[in-house]
Design a protein around this motif. Structure first.
Motif, PDB file in Angstrom:
ATOM      1  N   GLU A 190       0.827  -1.207   0.000  1.00  0.00           N
ATOM      2  CA  GLU A 190       0.000   0.000   0.000  1.00  0.00           C
ATOM      3  C   GLU A 190       0.859   1.254   0.000  1.00  0.00           C
ATOM      4  N   ARG A 191       1.993   1.202   0.711  1.00  0.00           N
ATOM      5  CA  ARG A 191       2.902   2.355   0.729  1.00  0.00           C
ATOM      6  C   ARG A 191       3.443   2.635  -0.670  1.00  0.00           C
ATOM      7  N   LEU A 192       3.854   1.597  -1.382  1.00  0.00           N
ATOM      8  CA  LEU A 192       4.404   1.768  -2.728  1.00  0.00           C
ATOM      9  C   LEU A 192       3.340   2.281  -3.703  1.00  0.00           C
ATOM     10  N   ILE A 193       2.115   1.801  -3.528  1.00  0.00           N
ATOM     11  CA  ILE A 193       1.010   2.284  -4.374  1.00  0.00           C
ATOM     12  C   ILE A 193       0.789   3.778  -4.129  1.00  0.00           C
ATOM     13  N   ASP A 194       0.759   4.185  -2.874  1.00  0.00           N
ATOM     14  CA  ASP A 194       0.558   5.605  -2.557  1.00  0.00           C
ATOM     15  C   ASP A 194       1.718   6.456  -3.081  1.00  0.00           C
TER      16      ASP A 194
END
Length: 407
Positions: free
Chosen positions: A374-378
């Motif tokens: 989720e961090r990489l997506i954001d």
């Protein structure tokens, strides 16, 4: 032959009932915008049609642009005649005589849009047809399969006389049915899917994933060129360039080689959905065609599609590849699409990709990455660059800061 008027007929918008006035107004605005370089044109709106007075502008050049405007069913170069019978008969004869290809047979078809006209449509068919016959002895009537059909549209202000009907792009005026995000790769399919979505009245914003330095600047330029071609049909288009390198590398290192394509495409949809929410789009458009590659089997599309809550629109899903290529050639994207510059979808492709992935196993693989995914997506969303591409090859492009793209 020099024409003075063009009759433009509307397409699917005629079925829209009470909203029809709004839709016709929208289409007229788009016609004006598309023809803005022709400074002498005048526009007159009528019921389910628009009349364009050329005032010396080239009909051929205007016609080339009209063919690509969504919402136009067809158009015709016409001669405007006074409503007196003799004027209509004489103008009809002149038109037949001035046709570049001399017909051997003809028929007359009169539409009496103004019902108070003193002669009925069958009477006008006979009165005009007999006049043409008397003055062109080499011409004969054939009501079933004529070489040319002489059409006369009688309205309250003028009688419009023509023989040629040019097919338009059809569909709905651009933006009439809302906005969607288009996943735009450098291939053949996705630009065609974007064109089809636009034809059905969707305003699209394109989303492209790049993995620099694994993918080259030429690959990025290729996608910009494809988006710019779509801008020809839509006036302008916003292209979201998403940095995908770190996320794609992380997925490749996850130890699920056969699922890498599935995981990658699920992440792409999540990013596209976040961009859609920030830009007021209500759907995601993809170039998927059933069975074409591993990620486009029914099982793969099912698992990939479940990563997004927004509707997924797949205009090409039941089309054969050759039919898609035909569309690409027609809309002017094919030659760019086949340029040999790879995009991120060709990276880290396993020898045996899963063609029927298991949803629970895929979700478990994503869960193993914890909050990192989720961090990489954001981060990918925050790092997205937006380029505004304007109508035509000479349009000026403008970049937006990432934070500007969300409003």
């Amino acid at each position: 032959m020099k024409y003075e008027l063009v009759l433009v007929r509307f397409g699917e918008i005629v079925i829209k009932g009470r909203n029809r006035n709004r839709f016709e107004t929208m289409l007229l605005t788009q016609i004006r915008t598309a023809l803005k370089s022709f400074e002498k044109l005048e526009f007159v709106r009528s019921y389910a049609r628009v009349y364009i007075r050329l005032n010396g502008e080239s009909y051929e050049r205007v016609a080339e642009r009209l063919k690509d405007i969504f919402g136009i069913m067809s158009f015709s170069p016409v001669i405007g005649s006074e409503l007196e019978l003799e004027a209509i008969r004489e103008h009809s004869l002149q038109l037949i005589r001035r046709l570049s290809a001399r017909p051997r047979t003809f028929k007359v078809s009169v539409n009496r849009g103004w019902k108070s006209y003193p002669h009925s449509s069958p009477e006008m068919n006979h009165l005009v047809g007999s006049h043409v016959l008397r003055n062109t002895p080499d011409l004969k009537v054939d009501v079933h399969h004529p070489d040319v059909e002489l059409k006369i549209d009688i309205q309250k202000e003028l009688a419009y006389i023509y023989c040629e009907v040019v097919k338009g792009a059809g569909g709905f005026p651009l933006g009439m049915n809302g906005k969607a995000m288009l996943l735009l790769s450098g291939g053949i399919d996705s630009p065609v899917a974007g064109w089809m979505a636009m034809r059905k009245g969707l305003k699209v914003e394109a989303v492209h994933f790049h993995s620099y330095p694994y993918t080259s600047e030429q690959a990025k330029d290729k996608v910009v060129a494809l988006a710019k071609r779509l801008a020809y049909y839509g006036g302008k288009i916003r292209l979201h360039l998403v940095p995908f390198t770190e996320l794609q590398t992380k997925l490749a290192q996850s130890g699920h080689d056969n699922l890498i394509i599935t995981l990658m495409r699920r992440s792409m949809l999540r990013i596209a959905e976040k961009l859609a929410e920030q830009n007021g789009a209500l759907a995601i458009v993809t170039g998927d065609s059933l069975g074409q590659v591993a990620s486009q089997t029914l099982g793969s599309m099912n698992v990939i599609g479940r990563s997004a809550a927004l509707p997924l629109l797949r205009p090409l899903v039941m089309m054969d590849k050759q039919d898609i290529i035909g569309y690409a050639e027609r809309i002017g994207t094919y030659e760019t699409s086949i340029l040999p510059y790879e995009d991120c979808c060709t990276l880290f492709v396993p020898k045996s990709p899963a063609i029927n992935p298991n949803l629970k196993i895929v979700e478990r693989a994503e869960a193993m990455m914890g909050g990192e995914l989720e961090r990489l997506i954001d981060e990918a969303v925050r790092g997205t660059e937006v380029v505004v591409l304007k109508d035509g090859p000479s349009g000026d492009d403008a970049s937006e800061r990432p934070e500007d793209a969300w409003f």
